[in-house]
Design a protein around this motif. Structure first.
Motif, PDB file in Angstrom:
ATOM      1  N   THR A 252       0.820  -1.209   0.000  1.00 53.96           N
ATOM      2  CA  THR A 252       0.000   0.000   0.000  1.00 53.96           C
ATOM      3  C   THR A 252       0.854   1.260   0.000  1.00 53.96           C
ATOM      4  OG1 THR A 252      -1.753  -1.152   1.187  1.00 53.96           O
ATOM      5  CG2 THR A 252      -1.768   1.247   1.316  1.00 53.96           C
ATOM      6  N   ASP A 253       0.403   2.265  -0.767  1.00 52.95           N
ATOM      7  CA  ASP A 253       1.065   3.565  -0.759  1.00 52.95           C
ATOM      8  C   ASP A 253       0.010   4.665  -0.667  1.00 52.95           C
ATOM      9  OD1 ASP A 253       0.025   4.021  -3.362  1.00 52.95           O
ATOM     10  OD2 ASP A 253       1.820   3.194  -4.298  1.00 52.95           O
ATOM     11  N   GLU A 254       0.454   5.904  -0.691  1.00 49.81           N
ATOM     12  CA  GLU A 254      -0.436   7.046  -0.523  1.00 49.81           C
ATOM     13  C   GLU A 254      -1.010   7.570  -1.836  1.00 49.81           C
ATOM     14  OE1 GLU A 254       1.211   9.890   2.764  1.00 49.81           O
ATOM     15  OE2 GLU A 254       2.924   8.793   1.931  1.00 49.81           O
ATOM     16  N   TYR A 255      -0.825   6.827  -2.921  1.00 50.97           N
ATOM     17  CA  TYR A 255      -1.188   7.361  -4.235  1.00 50.97           C
ATOM     18  C   TYR A 255      -2.152   6.471  -5.004  1.00 50.97           C
ATOM     19  CZ  TYR A 255       3.131   9.435  -2.667  1.00 50.97           C
ATOM     20  OH  TYR A 255       4.095  10.013  -1.882  1.00 50.97           O
ATOM     21  N   THR A 256      -2.487   5.306  -4.466  1.00 49.80           N
ATOM     22  CA  THR A 256      -3.378   4.365  -5.148  1.00 49.80           C
ATOM     23  C   THR A 256      -4.445   3.878  -4.171  1.00 49.80           C
ATOM     24  OG1 THR A 256      -1.911   2.517  -4.584  1.00 49.80           O
ATOM     25  CG2 THR A 256      -1.579   3.566  -6.734  1.00 49.80           C
ATOM     26  N   ALA A 257      -5.414   3.152  -4.710  1.00 43.26           N
ATOM     27  CA  ALA A 257      -6.418   2.501  -3.865  1.00 43.26           C
ATOM     28  C   ALA A 257      -5.855   1.188  -3.354  1.00 43.26           C
ATOM     29  CB  ALA A 257      -7.696   2.253  -4.661  1.00 43.26           C
ATOM     30  N   SER A 258      -6.095   0.907  -2.109  1.00 47.53           N
ATOM     31  CA  SER A 258      -5.646  -0.351  -1.510  1.00 47.53           C
ATOM     32  C   SER A 258      -6.800  -1.349  -1.499  1.00 47.53           C
ATOM     33  CB  SER A 258      -5.143  -0.116  -0.087  1.00 47.53           C
ATOM     34  OG  SER A 258      -4.760  -1.330   0.518  1.00 47.53           O
ATOM     35  N   ILE A 259      -6.549  -2.555  -2.001  1.00 46.42           N
ATOM     36  CA  ILE A 259      -7.525  -3.643  -1.965  1.00 46.42           C
ATOM     37  C   ILE A 259      -6.967  -4.708  -1.030  1.00 46.42           C
ATOM     38  CG2 ILE A 259      -8.762  -5.404  -3.285  1.00 46.42           C
ATOM     39  CD1 ILE A 259      -8.429  -3.612  -5.767  1.00 46.42           C
ATOM     40  N   CYS A 260      -7.651  -4.935   0.074  1.00 47.74           N
ATOM     41  CA  CYS A 260      -7.168  -5.899   1.063  1.00 47.74           C
ATOM     42  C   CYS A 260      -7.574  -7.312   0.657  1.00 47.74           C
ATOM     43  CB  CYS A 260      -7.740  -5.572   2.437  1.00 47.74           C
ATOM     44  SG  CYS A 260      -7.191  -6.684   3.739  1.00 47.74           S
ATOM     45  N   TYR A 287      -4.072   0.773  -8.195  1.00 50.66           N
ATOM     46  CA  TYR A 287      -4.436   0.007  -7.004  1.00 50.66           C
ATOM     47  C   TYR A 287      -3.252  -0.837  -6.564  1.00 50.66           C
ATOM     48  CZ  TYR A 287      -4.630  -4.347  -9.699  1.00 50.66           C
ATOM     49  OH  TYR A 287      -4.292  -5.435 -10.473  1.00 50.66           O
ATOM     50  N   LYS A 288      -3.302  -1.269  -5.303  1.00 54.37           N
ATOM     51  CA  LYS A 288      -2.337  -2.208  -4.745  1.00 54.37           C
ATOM     52  C   LYS A 288      -3.101  -3.265  -3.962  1.00 54.37           C
ATOM     53  CE  LYS A 288       1.337  -0.106  -6.247  1.00 54.37           C
ATOM     54  NZ  LYS A 288       2.140   0.811  -5.430  1.00 54.37           N
ATOM     55  N   LEU A 289      -2.651  -4.512  -4.073  1.00 52.62           N
ATOM     56  CA  LEU A 289      -3.183  -5.592  -3.247  1.00 52.62           C
ATOM     57  C   LEU A 289      -2.320  -5.700  -1.996  1.00 52.62           C
ATOM     58  CD1 LEU A 289      -3.791  -8.355  -5.949  1.00 52.62           C
ATOM     59  CD2 LEU A 289      -5.469  -6.779  -4.978  1.00 52.62           C
ATOM     60  N   ASP A 290      -2.956  -5.968  -0.863  1.00 53.56           N
ATOM     61  CA  ASP A 290      -2.161  -6.008   0.360  1.00 53.56           C
ATOM     62  C   ASP A 290      -2.796  -6.899   1.422  1.00 53.56           C
ATOM     63  OD1 ASP A 290       0.123  -5.374   1.761  1.00 53.56           O
ATOM     64  OD2 ASP A 290      -0.163  -3.213   1.578  1.00 53.56           O
ATOM     65  N   ILE A 291      -1.961  -7.290   2.387  1.00 50.79           N
ATOM     66  CA  ILE A 291      -2.364  -8.058   3.567  1.00 50.79           C
ATOM     67  C   ILE A 291      -2.019  -7.231   4.800  1.00 50.79           C
ATOM     68  CG2 ILE A 291      -1.862 -10.116   4.958  1.00 50.79           C
ATOM     69  CD1 ILE A 291      -1.314 -11.605   2.322  1.00 50.79           C
ATOM     70  N   TYR A 292      -2.980  -7.123   5.715  1.00 54.17           N
ATOM     71  CA  TYR A 292      -2.758  -6.365   6.953  1.00 54.17           C
ATOM     72  C   TYR A 292      -2.787  -7.337   8.136  1.00 54.17           C
ATOM     73  CZ  TYR A 292      -4.604  -2.862   3.693  1.00 54.17           C
ATOM     74  OH  TYR A 292      -4.861  -2.087   2.588  1.00 54.17           O
ATOM     75  N   PRO A 293      -1.626  -7.663   8.712  1.00 54.33           N
ATOM     76  CA  PRO A 293      -1.586  -8.726   9.729  1.00 54.33           C
ATOM     77  C   PRO A 293      -2.249  -8.372  11.053  1.00 54.33           C
ATOM     78  CG  PRO A 293       0.570  -7.708   9.469  1.00 54.33           C
ATOM     79  CD  PRO A 293      -0.288  -7.150   8.382  1.00 54.33           C
ATOM     80  N   ILE A 332      -6.996   9.323  -2.485  1.00 59.30           N
ATOM     81  CA  ILE A 332      -8.416   9.646  -2.326  1.00 59.30           C
ATOM     82  C   ILE A 332      -9.124   9.535  -3.672  1.00 59.30           C
ATOM     83  CG2 ILE A 332     -10.058  11.448  -1.684  1.00 59.30           C
ATOM     84  CD1 ILE A 332      -8.527  10.449   0.718  1.00 59.30           C
ATOM     85  N   ASP A 333      -8.496  10.054  -4.713  1.00 55.93           N
ATOM     86  CA  ASP A 333      -9.105  10.075  -6.037  1.00 55.93           C
ATOM     87  C   ASP A 333      -9.220   8.674  -6.632  1.00 55.93           C
ATOM     88  OD1 ASP A 333     -10.290  11.575  -8.094  1.00 55.93           O
ATOM     89  OD2 ASP A 333      -8.429  11.630  -9.242  1.00 55.93           O
ATOM     90  N   GLU A 334      -8.160   7.871  -6.529  1.00 53.67           N
ATOM     91  CA  GLU A 334      -8.192   6.520  -7.098  1.00 53.67           C
ATOM     92  C   GLU A 334      -9.209   5.650  -6.368  1.00 53.67           C
ATOM     93  OE1 GLU A 334      -5.962   5.627 -10.026  1.00 53.67           O
ATOM     94  OE2 GLU A 334      -6.497   7.750  -9.806  1.00 53.67           O
ATOM     95  N   THR A 335      -9.292   5.796  -5.053  1.00 51.91           N
ATOM     96  CA  THR A 335     -10.282   5.036  -4.291  1.00 51.91           C
ATOM     97  C   THR A 335     -11.696   5.453  -4.681  1.00 51.91           C
ATOM     98  OG1 THR A 335      -8.730   4.864  -2.433  1.00 51.91           O
ATOM     99  CG2 THR A 335     -11.047   4.401  -1.970  1.00 51.91           C
ATOM    100  N   THR A 336     -11.896   6.749  -4.865  1.00 49.22           N
ATOM    101  CA  THR A 336     -13.206   7.262  -5.274  1.00 49.22           C
ATOM    102  C   THR A 336     -13.602   6.700  -6.631  1.00 49.22           C
ATOM    103  OG1 THR A 336     -12.859   9.325  -4.047  1.00 49.22           O
ATOM    104  CG2 THR A 336     -14.515   9.357  -5.793  1.00 49.22           C
ATOM    105  N   LYS A 337     -12.677   6.692  -7.571  1.00 46.13           N
ATOM    106  CA  LYS A 337     -12.991   6.176  -8.917  1.00 46.13           C
ATOM    107  C   LYS A 337     -13.330   4.688  -8.891  1.00 46.13           C
ATOM    108  CE  LYS A 337      -9.231   7.948 -10.853  1.00 46.13           C
ATOM    109  NZ  LYS A 337      -8.223   8.320 -11.881  1.00 46.13           N
ATOM    110  N   LEU A 338     -12.594   3.929  -8.074  1.00 46.99           N
ATOM    111  CA  LEU A 338     -12.889   2.497  -7.986  1.00 46.99           C
ATOM    112  C   LEU A 338     -14.281   2.268  -7.405  1.00 46.99           C
ATOM    113  CD1 LEU A 338     -12.131  -0.443  -8.268  1.00 46.99           C
ATOM    114  CD2 LEU A 338     -10.789  -0.262  -6.155  1.00 46.99           C
ATOM    115  N   LEU A 339     -14.637   3.023  -6.382  1.00 44.46           N
ATOM    116  CA  LEU A 339     -15.965   2.882  -5.792  1.00 44.46           C
ATOM    117  C   LEU A 339     -17.061   3.351  -6.741  1.00 44.46           C
ATOM    118  CD1 LEU A 339     -15.100   4.089  -2.188  1.00 44.46           C
ATOM    119  CD2 LEU A 339     -15.938   1.812  -2.789  1.00 44.46           C
TER     120      LEU A 339
END
Length: 349
Positions: A252-260, A287-293, A332-339
């Motif tokens: 995850t970074d501050e520039y894309t949407a995160s998909i858990c 987007y980025k795929l990620d795991i949050y332990p 914020i923008d990438e997450t908004t577009k995905l939603l």
């Protein structure tokens, strides 16, 4: 057809983070959100826990979607009034004392009076305490210095302050010209702002959603059960919109949407995850795929409560979660577009 404007979304986020709302004391911010939705002519109702549910009726009324974001934040309560007139805290939610050392705060009494304070180590002064830098940051050593002329427990009680009063942290929100926004409580008010602006765009553009869609603004997520109820029998997909956590080993970074794909509760629904990825790729969304332990969401709480749903989790990437957080308008923008595309897409079969 116009997507939400990211600058307008950030304006809403800024207003949200400036309203104190530790878990257990969220009526003010829920009322603020309720008014925004009412002004949009959106159907709303409160649940008994104090959360807010907004509904937009879609073409298919037999299969519903639910999206949730939580407006409650970390905070504290007065645990003890010390003989010195300082306050001992009991934390609300999963954060650490070192993350709030030196932070300005406010104490709200049960009668609604507000007092200013600062969260400090008891052994703060290096001119007095040899172990000022080494002493453990914990409940025993940290306290609130109240900005009033008080030097005893009796004088503090005369102000109306008592055990159980809520303590909220100063968000110190800043929106920078280069697109960064830093503040406490971007978890999860950034996502709440995104959902509110999405709802506004759906209404302003007279978009007919394929499915009746509920938006739950939950108010107990930080303590584990904000979104585990009020899920209609018709709800098939349940998508939590919450922060993406950043750190060593994370994508995850501050520039894309995160998909858990997985958190401490286990994997999220595989087919829904793949559908979200396809929507992102088909529409050029970062987007980025990620795991949050060490993470749980309202979606995982809903599963634990026994709801028969397809559950997922996405959100903007947030740096330094549960401390002084930061994200960027791009996330914020990438997450908004995905939603935006998700709301108008067909459901997972």
């Amino acid at each position: 057809m116009s997507l939400p404007n990211v600058d307008e979304t950030i304006d809403v986020i800024k207003k949200l983070v400036e309203i104190p709302s530790p878990s257990g004391n969220t009526n003010e911010v829920i009322t603020f959100v309720e008014k925004l939705l009412t002004d949009m002519n959106v159907e709303t109702k409160r649940n008994r826990k104090g959360g807010l549910i907004a509904t937009i009726h879609g073409e298919n009324t037999s299969k519903h979607r639910m999206l949730t974001a939580h407006v409650d934040t970390l905070g504290a309560m007065v645990k003890e009034i010390k003989p010195s007139g300082r306050l001992k805290l009991d934390l609300i939610g999963g954060f650490k004392y070192n993350a709030i050392e030196g932070e300005y705060c406010q104490i709200e009494t049960s009668t609604g009076n507000i007092f200013s304070g600062t969260i400090l180590m008891h052994q703060t002064s290096v001119h007095v305490y040899k172990d000022a830098g080494k002493a453990e940051r914990n409940q025993s050593n940290m306290e609130v210095r109240i900005d009033e002329k008080v030097s005893s427990a009796e004088e503090v009680r005369e102000l109306g302050i008592e055990v159980g009063d809520f303590v909220s942290l100063d968000p110190r929100v800043q929106v920078l010209d280069n697109g960064f926004i830093k503040s406490r409580h971007l978890d999860d008010k950034a996502s709440v702002g995104i959902l509110l602006e999405l709802i506004k765009s759906v209404k302003n553009n007279n978009i007919s959603l394929p499915n009746t869609t509920h938006f739950l603004i939950s108010n107990n997520e930080e303590i584990g059960y904000g979104g585990n109820s009020n899920i209609t029998q018709e709800t098939v997909e349940y998508l939590a919109v919450d922060m993406g956590a950043m750190g060593d080993g994370q994508s995850t970074d501050e520039y894309t949407a995160s998909i858990c794909v997985k958190d401490a509760s286990g994997p999220y629904h595989y087919a829904l995850r793949k559908n979200l990825v396809k929507l992102a790729e088909d529409n050029g969304i970062g987007y980025k795929l990620d795991i949050y332990p060490y993470y749980g969401s309202d979606a995982s709480a809903a599963i634990r409560a026994g709801n028969d749903i397809i559950h997922g989790l996405i959100g903007p990437g947030i740096d330094s979660s549960h401390a002084y957080e930061r994200t960027h308008k791009d996330s914020i923008d990438e997450t908004t577009k995905l939603l935006w595309h998700y709301l108008q897409a067909e459901m997972v079969e």
